[in-house]
Design a protein around this motif. Structure first.
Motif, PDB file in Angstrom:
ATOM      1  N   GLY A  12       6.020   2.439 -16.525  1.00 31.72           N
ATOM      2  CA  GLY A  12       6.036   1.290 -15.632  1.00 31.72           C
ATOM      3  C   GLY A  12       4.829   1.263 -14.728  1.00 31.72           C
ATOM      4  O   GLY A  12       4.037   2.208 -14.688  1.00 31.72           O
ATOM      5  N   VAL A  13       4.685   0.194 -13.981  1.00 26.74           N
ATOM      6  CA  VAL A  13       3.588   0.078 -13.029  1.00 26.74           C
ATOM      7  C   VAL A  13       3.867   0.966 -11.820  1.00 26.74           C
ATOM      8  O   VAL A  13       2.981   1.628 -11.301  1.00 26.74           O
ATOM      9  CB  VAL A  13       3.376  -1.392 -12.606  1.00 26.74           C
ATOM     10  N   PHE A  14       5.107   0.997 -11.355  1.00 29.32           N
ATOM     11  CA  PHE A  14       5.537   1.833 -10.231  1.00 29.32           C
ATOM     12  C   PHE A  14       4.763   1.533  -8.946  1.00 29.32           C
ATOM     13  O   PHE A  14       4.540   2.410  -8.125  1.00 29.32           O
ATOM     14  CB  PHE A  14       5.450   3.331 -10.560  1.00 29.32           C
ATOM     15  N   ASP A  15       4.352   0.291  -8.767  1.00 26.25           N
ATOM     16  CA  ASP A  15       3.632  -0.062  -7.544  1.00 26.25           C
ATOM     17  C   ASP A  15       4.565   0.120  -6.348  1.00 26.25           C
ATOM     18  O   ASP A  15       5.658  -0.438  -6.320  1.00 26.25           O
ATOM     19  CB  ASP A  15       3.121  -1.500  -7.611  1.00 26.25           C
ATOM     20  N   GLY A  16       4.149   0.937  -5.432  1.00 26.67           N
ATOM     21  CA  GLY A  16       4.942   1.208  -4.244  1.00 26.67           C
ATOM     22  C   GLY A  16       5.940   2.336  -4.410  1.00 26.67           C
ATOM     23  O   GLY A  16       6.448   2.858  -3.429  1.00 26.67           O
ATOM     24  N   GLU A  55      -4.839 -15.725 -12.474  1.00 25.54           N
ATOM     25  CA  GLU A  55      -4.767 -16.868 -11.556  1.00 25.54           C
ATOM     26  C   GLU A  55      -3.797 -16.633 -10.392  1.00 25.54           C
ATOM     27  O   GLU A  55      -3.857 -17.326  -9.387  1.00 25.54           O
ATOM     28  CB  GLU A  55      -4.355 -18.141 -12.330  1.00 25.54           C
ATOM     29  N   ARG A  56      -2.929 -15.674 -10.526  1.00 26.33           N
ATOM     30  CA  ARG A  56      -1.965 -15.366  -9.462  1.00 26.33           C
ATOM     31  C   ARG A  56      -2.596 -14.477  -8.397  1.00 26.33           C
ATOM     32  O   ARG A  56      -3.486 -13.676  -8.691  1.00 26.33           O
ATOM     33  CB  ARG A  56      -0.750 -14.628 -10.036  1.00 26.33           C
ATOM     34  N   ARG A  57      -2.089 -14.586  -7.211  1.00 25.87           N
ATOM     35  CA  ARG A  57      -2.539 -13.717  -6.121  1.00 25.87           C
ATOM     36  C   ARG A  57      -1.831 -12.366  -6.274  1.00 25.87           C
ATOM     37  O   ARG A  57      -0.621 -12.321  -6.490  1.00 25.87           O
ATOM     38  CB  ARG A  57      -2.194 -14.332  -4.771  1.00 25.87           C
ATOM     39  N   HIS A  58      -2.591 -11.285  -6.138  1.00 25.37           N
ATOM     40  CA  HIS A  58      -2.027  -9.949  -6.318  1.00 25.37           C
ATOM     41  C   HIS A  58      -2.239  -9.135  -5.049  1.00 25.37           C
ATOM     42  O   HIS A  58      -3.346  -9.047  -4.532  1.00 25.37           O
ATOM     43  CB  HIS A  58      -2.705  -9.229  -7.490  1.00 25.37           C
ATOM     44  N   GLN A  59      -1.174  -8.526  -4.593  1.00 27.45           N
ATOM     45  CA  GLN A  59      -1.234  -7.653  -3.426  1.00 27.45           C
ATOM     46  C   GLN A  59      -0.632  -6.313  -3.833  1.00 27.45           C
ATOM     47  O   GLN A  59       0.579  -6.196  -3.987  1.00 27.45           O
ATOM     48  CB  GLN A  59      -0.435  -8.265  -2.263  1.00 27.45           C
ATOM     49  N   ALA A  60      -1.467  -5.317  -4.037  1.00 25.83           N
ATOM     50  CA  ALA A  60      -0.981  -3.993  -4.424  1.00 25.83           C
ATOM     51  C   ALA A  60      -0.237  -3.355  -3.251  1.00 25.83           C
ATOM     52  O   ALA A  60      -0.667  -3.455  -2.099  1.00 25.83           O
ATOM     53  CB  ALA A  60      -2.134  -3.108  -4.851  1.00 25.83           C
ATOM     54  N   LEU A  61       0.882  -2.723  -3.550  1.00 26.34           N
ATOM     55  CA  LEU A  61       1.667  -2.044  -2.518  1.00 26.34           C
ATOM     56  C   LEU A  61       1.171  -0.633  -2.253  1.00 26.34           C
ATOM     57  O   LEU A  61       1.485  -0.056  -1.219  1.00 26.34           O
ATOM     58  CB  LEU A  61       3.145  -2.002  -2.927  1.00 26.34           C
ATOM     59  N   SER A  62       0.445  -0.080  -3.211  1.00 27.76           N
ATOM     60  CA  SER A  62      -0.088   1.273  -3.050  1.00 27.76           C
ATOM     61  C   SER A  62      -1.314   1.436  -3.935  1.00 27.76           C
ATOM     62  O   SER A  62      -1.499   0.692  -4.891  1.00 27.76           O
ATOM     63  CB  SER A  62       0.967   2.325  -3.405  1.00 27.76           C
ATOM     64  N   THR A  63      -2.116   2.437  -3.620  1.00 31.75           N
ATOM     65  CA  THR A  63      -3.259   2.738  -4.470  1.00 31.75           C
ATOM     66  C   THR A  63      -2.782   3.516  -5.693  1.00 31.75           C
ATOM     67  O   THR A  63      -1.690   4.085  -5.693  1.00 31.75           O
ATOM     68  CB  THR A  63      -4.307   3.586  -3.722  1.00 31.75           C
ATOM     69  N   LEU A  64      -3.609   3.578  -6.695  1.00 29.62           N
ATOM     70  CA  LEU A  64      -3.277   4.343  -7.888  1.00 29.62           C
ATOM     71  C   LEU A  64      -3.067   5.816  -7.535  1.00 29.62           C
ATOM     72  O   LEU A  64      -2.088   6.431  -7.973  1.00 29.62           O
ATOM     73  CB  LEU A  64      -4.372   4.197  -8.944  1.00 29.62           C
TER      74      LEU A  64
END
Length: 124
Positions: A12-16, A55-64
């Motif tokens: 998974g991406v596991f963002d955050g 085209e979507r706005r992306h806001q990462a919750l955490s760095t890699l």
């Protein structure tokens, strides 16, 4: 020839690395301990949503780096970052799983309820 130990894998991406992610990973780690499996996690960089929907706005919750650190802190033996590209996204679910089996002696796969893999998210 010595047989590789089996692997419990999550993808998974596991963002955050939020509470839902943490619960999934903890349950996988507990299962792996009870069944003598190694644990591994695949995360993606860049985020697939960024590649597939620029085209979507992306806001990462955490760095890699933060994601990898948090996943390791939950007990994952191996965290691998898979480069994500439009070409990569065109694999069928079967092609993707076959490629996983080259690097991971899969015994169990742990994913979230909204997870899908392969071209057009056809693999569930």
């Amino acid at each position: 020839m010595k047989q590789q130990p089996g692997v419990a894998l999550t993808i998974g991406v596991f963002d955050g690395v939020h509470r839902g992610h943490q619960d999934l990973v903890r349950r996988m780690v507990e299962h792996a301990e009870m069944t003598a499996l190694e644990t591994a996690c695949i995360t993606f960089d860049p985020d697939p949503d960024r590649v597939l929907h620029p085209e979507r706005r992306h806001q990462a919750l955490s760095t890699l780096d933060d994601r990898v650190r948090r996943l390791r802190a939950l007990g994952i033996d191996r965290v691998d970052v898979m480069p994500f590209s439009r070409d990569f996204s065109l694999q069928s679910p079967e092609e993707f799983v076959t490629s996983l089996q080259v690097s991971y002696p899969l015994r169990s796969l742990w994913v979230g309820s909204d997870f899908a893999l392969g071209r057009d998210r056809k693999g569930t």
